[in-house]
Design a protein around this motif. Structure first.
Motif, PDB file in Angstrom:
ATOM      1  N   GLU A   1      32.657  46.911   7.737  1.00 59.55           N
ATOM      2  CA  GLU A   1      33.307  46.551   6.466  1.00 59.55           C
ATOM      3  C   GLU A   1      32.483  46.972   5.247  1.00 59.55           C
ATOM      4  O   GLU A   1      31.266  47.184   5.334  1.00 59.55           O
ATOM      5  N   ASN A   2      33.172  47.097   4.102  1.00 59.86           N
ATOM      6  CA  ASN A   2      32.482  47.299   2.827  1.00 59.86           C
ATOM      7  C   ASN A   2      33.280  46.578   1.733  1.00 59.86           C
ATOM      8  O   ASN A   2      34.335  46.002   1.999  1.00 59.86           O
ATOM      9  N   SER A   3      32.770  46.642   0.499  1.00 59.99           N
ATOM     10  CA  SER A   3      33.395  45.881  -0.598  1.00 59.99           C
ATOM     11  C   SER A   3      34.047  46.776  -1.635  1.00 59.99           C
ATOM     12  O   SER A   3      34.272  46.354  -2.775  1.00 59.99           O
ATOM     13  N   PHE A   4      34.355  48.014  -1.267  1.00 59.84           N
ATOM     14  CA  PHE A   4      34.852  48.957  -2.270  1.00 59.84           C
ATOM     15  C   PHE A   4      36.200  48.505  -2.865  1.00 59.84           C
ATOM     16  O   PHE A   4      36.424  48.623  -4.072  1.00 59.84           O
ATOM     17  N   GLN A   5      37.108  48.000  -2.018  1.00 59.05           N
ATOM     18  CA  GLN A   5      38.401  47.486  -2.515  1.00 59.05           C
ATOM     19  C   GLN A   5      38.198  46.252  -3.383  1.00 59.05           C
ATOM     20  O   GLN A   5      38.854  46.072  -4.410  1.00 59.05           O
ATOM     21  N   GLN A   6      37.272  45.397  -2.932  1.00 60.83           N
ATOM     22  CA  GLN A   6      36.999  44.156  -3.680  1.00 60.83           C
ATOM     23  C   GLN A   6      36.476  44.457  -5.082  1.00 60.83           C
ATOM     24  O   GLN A   6      36.758  43.724  -6.033  1.00 60.83           O
ATOM     25  N   LEU A   7      35.730  45.555  -5.203  1.00 64.66           N
ATOM     26  CA  LEU A   7      35.219  45.938  -6.523  1.00 64.66           C
ATOM     27  C   LEU A   7      36.382  46.226  -7.470  1.00 64.66           C
ATOM     28  O   LEU A   7      36.357  45.836  -8.643  1.00 64.66           O
ATOM     29  N   GLN A   8      37.420  46.882  -6.946  1.00 62.31           N
ATOM     30  CA  GLN A   8      38.589  47.174  -7.791  1.00 62.31           C
ATOM     31  C   GLN A   8      39.253  45.881  -8.253  1.00 62.31           C
ATOM     32  O   GLN A   8      39.715  45.774  -9.392  1.00 62.31           O
ATOM     33  N   THR A   9      39.286  44.889  -7.360  1.00 61.79           N
ATOM     34  CA  THR A   9      39.887  43.595  -7.725  1.00 61.79           C
ATOM     35  C   THR A   9      39.129  42.940  -8.870  1.00 61.79           C
ATOM     36  O   THR A   9      39.729  42.522  -9.867  1.00 61.79           O
TER      37      THR A   9
ATOM     38  N   THR B   1      28.144  57.366   0.016  1.00 64.13           N
ATOM     39  CA  THR B   1      29.271  56.509  -0.391  1.00 64.13           C
ATOM     40  C   THR B   1      29.181  56.119  -1.874  1.00 64.13           C
ATOM     41  O   THR B   1      30.133  55.567  -2.437  1.00 64.13           O
ATOM     42  N   LEU B   2      28.046  56.417  -2.490  1.00 66.11           N
ATOM     43  CA  LEU B   2      27.868  56.044  -3.900  1.00 66.11           C
ATOM     44  C   LEU B   2      28.913  56.666  -4.837  1.00 66.11           C
ATOM     45  O   LEU B   2      29.394  55.971  -5.746  1.00 66.11           O
ATOM     46  N   PRO B   3      29.296  57.940  -4.644  1.00 69.08           N
ATOM     47  CA  PRO B   3      30.304  58.503  -5.565  1.00 69.08           C
ATOM     48  C   PRO B   3      31.588  57.685  -5.626  1.00 69.08           C
ATOM     49  O   PRO B   3      32.156  57.480  -6.709  1.00 69.08           O
ATOM     50  N   GLU B   4      32.051  57.155  -4.482  1.00 75.57           N
ATOM     51  CA  GLU B   4      33.272  56.337  -4.457  1.00 75.57           C
ATOM     52  C   GLU B   4      33.068  55.049  -5.266  1.00 75.57           C
ATOM     53  O   GLU B   4      33.962  54.600  -5.990  1.00 75.57           O
ATOM     54  N   VAL B   5      31.885  54.474  -5.150  1.00 72.15           N
ATOM     55  CA  VAL B   5      31.564  53.253  -5.896  1.00 72.15           C
ATOM     56  C   VAL B   5      31.527  53.549  -7.399  1.00 72.15           C
ATOM     57  O   VAL B   5      32.107  52.823  -8.208  1.00 72.15           O
TER      58      VAL B   5
ATOM     59  N   ALA C   1      16.429  57.817  -4.428  1.00 73.61           N
ATOM     60  CA  ALA C   1      16.607  56.975  -5.628  1.00 73.61           C
ATOM     61  C   ALA C   1      16.887  57.858  -6.843  1.00 73.61           C
ATOM     62  O   ALA C   1      17.718  57.511  -7.690  1.00 73.61           O
ATOM     63  N   ALA C   2      16.232  59.006  -6.923  1.00 75.32           N
ATOM     64  CA  ALA C   2      16.439  59.914  -8.058  1.00 75.32           C
ATOM     65  C   ALA C   2      17.871  60.456  -8.040  1.00 75.32           C
ATOM     66  O   ALA C   2      18.530  60.527  -9.087  1.00 75.32           O
ATOM     67  N   GLU C   3      18.371  60.809  -6.863  1.00 70.75           N
ATOM     68  CA  GLU C   3      19.757  61.310  -6.783  1.00 70.75           C
ATOM     69  C   GLU C   3      20.751  60.207  -7.129  1.00 70.75           C
ATOM     70  O   GLU C   3      21.760  60.444  -7.793  1.00 70.75           O
ATOM     71  N   MET C   4      20.456  59.004  -6.679  1.00 72.97           N
ATOM     72  CA  MET C   4      21.339  57.869  -7.008  1.00 72.97           C
ATOM     73  C   MET C   4      21.350  57.626  -8.512  1.00 72.97           C
ATOM     74  O   MET C   4      22.400  57.379  -9.111  1.00 72.97           O
ATOM     75  N   GLU C   5      20.176  57.709  -9.112  1.00 69.89           N
ATOM     76  CA  GLU C   5      20.091  57.515 -10.570  1.00 69.89           C
ATOM     77  C   GLU C   5      20.958  58.544 -11.301  1.00 69.89           C
ATOM     78  O   GLU C   5      21.672  58.208 -12.250  1.00 69.89           O
ATOM     79  N   LEU C   6      20.901  59.784 -10.831  1.00 67.10           N
ATOM     80  CA  LEU C   6      21.700  60.837 -11.470  1.00 67.10           C
ATOM     81  C   LEU C   6      23.187  60.512 -11.399  1.00 67.10           C
ATOM     82  O   LEU C   6      23.919  60.652 -12.377  1.00 67.10           O
ATOM     83  N   LEU C   7      23.632  60.077 -10.236  1.00 69.73           N
ATOM     84  CA  LEU C   7      25.047  59.727 -10.073  1.00 69.73           C
ATOM     85  C   LEU C   7      25.426  58.536 -10.952  1.00 69.73           C
ATOM     86  O   LEU C   7      26.468  58.531 -11.614  1.00 69.73           O
TER      87      LEU C   7
ATOM     88  N   HIS D   1      28.394  64.866 -11.948  1.00 68.21           N
ATOM     89  CA  HIS D   1      29.703  64.291 -11.677  1.00 68.21           C
ATOM     90  C   HIS D   1      29.888  64.036 -10.195  1.00 68.21           C
ATOM     91  O   HIS D   1      29.515  64.851  -9.369  1.00 68.21           O
ATOM     92  N   ALA D   2      30.452  62.852  -9.896  1.00 61.54           N
ATOM     93  CA  ALA D   2      30.681  62.464  -8.502  1.00 61.54           C
ATOM     94  C   ALA D   2      31.696  63.389  -7.847  1.00 61.54           C
ATOM     95  O   ALA D   2      32.570  63.893  -8.514  1.00 61.54           O
TER      96      ALA D   2
END
Ligand SMILES: O=C([C@H](O)CO)[C@H](O)[C@H](O)COP(=O)(O)O
Length: 213
Positions: A144-152, A172-176, A200-206, A212-213
Motif C-alpha cells: 500500500e501507499n498514500s498517494f490517493q490519500q494525499l489527493q483527498t 515514486t517521488l515524481p507522482e507525489v 537526496a540531491a536528486e530528490m531535492e531537485l524534484l 520537471h517530474a
C-alpha cells in the motif's frame, strides 16, 4: 515544498553521520519513533545541537497527554512534534495550545484513520500546522501507499500544510510531487541507499521543481 529525512533504524551517532551526508539537501530531520523509543528525547536534543540550522521533528505519535508530551519534546529542541489523527480532539487541542506557548509546531499523522476526509476537516479546524497522510511499514509490506490519500487531503484541508510519508522512493517521488504537498517525508528511500547524498540531491531537485517530474 520541503524535504524531511526520516531517521528510524539508527542510533544517535549513526543519525549524526547520515545527516552530515545529506544536510545540504534536506529541510527537516525527523527523529523517528523507533529512535525515540531506543534513545529517548536525548536524540532530539543532540541532533538539534549538532545541526541547529535544520528543523527537527520528533515523531512521538502522541495519543494522550498532548500538552505534556509536546512540552517535553519542545524543551528537548524539537521544532515540530507529531500527534496521531486517530486520537481525540482534546489531546490535539492540548498539543496545539502547548506548541503555541513553546513556539513549536504540530504535525498530525493520519495513519490508520478510517474516514480520512471527515477527520481531516475536523483536525484542520483545530489549528494544527500540518496534516500528513502516512502508510506505515506494516501496510507498506502489503503493497500500500498514500498517494490517493494525499489527493483527498489536498482537496479538503484549507488551513494546515499537507504532508505525505511512507515508502516514498526516488522513482515514486515524481507522482507525489505532481500533487504538490507542502512536505514530503522520506526515510528508507534515502537511508537505505548506497549513495545517500546523491539520492537526496536528486530528490531535492524534484521537490524544489528545479527539474520537471
Ligand atoms: O513514521 C515512520 C514509521 O511509522 C516508522 O516510525 C517513518 O518515519 C515513515 O514511514 C517514513 O519512513 P519510510 O517509510 O522509510 O520512508
Amino acid at each position: 515544498m520541503e524535504l524531511q529525512l526520516a531517521l528510524d533504524l539508527v542510533n544517535i551517532p549513526e543519525a549524526k553521520e547520515v545527516v552530515k551526508e545529506v544536510e545540504a539537501h534536506i529541510d527537516i530531520v525527523e527523529i523517528g519513533t523507533p529512535v525515540v523509543i531506543n534513545e529517548g528525547l536525548k536524540a532530539v536534543k543532540e541532533i538539534k545541537q549538532a545541526y541547529p540550522h535544520l528543523k527537527v521533528l520528533a515523531d512521538l505519535k502522541i495519543m494522550d497527554a498532548g500538552a505534556y508530551e509536546v512540552m517535553k519534546a519542545s524543551e528537548a529542541g524539537a521544532d515540530i512534534i507529531t500527534v496521531l489523527g486517530a486520537t481525540d480532539n482534546a489531546t490535539i487541542k492540548g498539543a496545539v495550545e502547548e506548541a503555541k506557548k513553546q513556539g513549536t509546531q504540530i504535525l498530525v499523522d493520519m495513519i490508520n484513520v478510517k474516514d480520512l476526509e471527515q477527520r481531516a476537516k475536523e483536525i484542520d479546524a483545530l489549528g494544527v500546522d500540518y496534516i500528513c497522510v502516512h502508510t506505515g511499514y506494516d501496510l507498506q509490506a502489503e503493497g500500500e501507499n498514500s498517494f490517493q490519500q494525499l489527493q483527498t487531503i489536498k482537496r479538503v484541508v484549507k488551513n494546515a500544510k499537507t504532508a505525505i510519508a511512507g515508502g516514498i522512493k526516488l522513482n515514486t517521488l515524481p507522482e507525489v510531487v505532481q500533487t504538490q504537498p507542502d512536505l514530503v517525508i522520506v526515510g528508507g528511500g534515502i537511508t537505505g541507499q548506497q549513495d545517500k547524498k546523491a539520492v537526496a540531491a536528486e530528490m531535492e531537485l524534484l521537490i524544489k521543481q528545479k527539474i520537471h517530474a
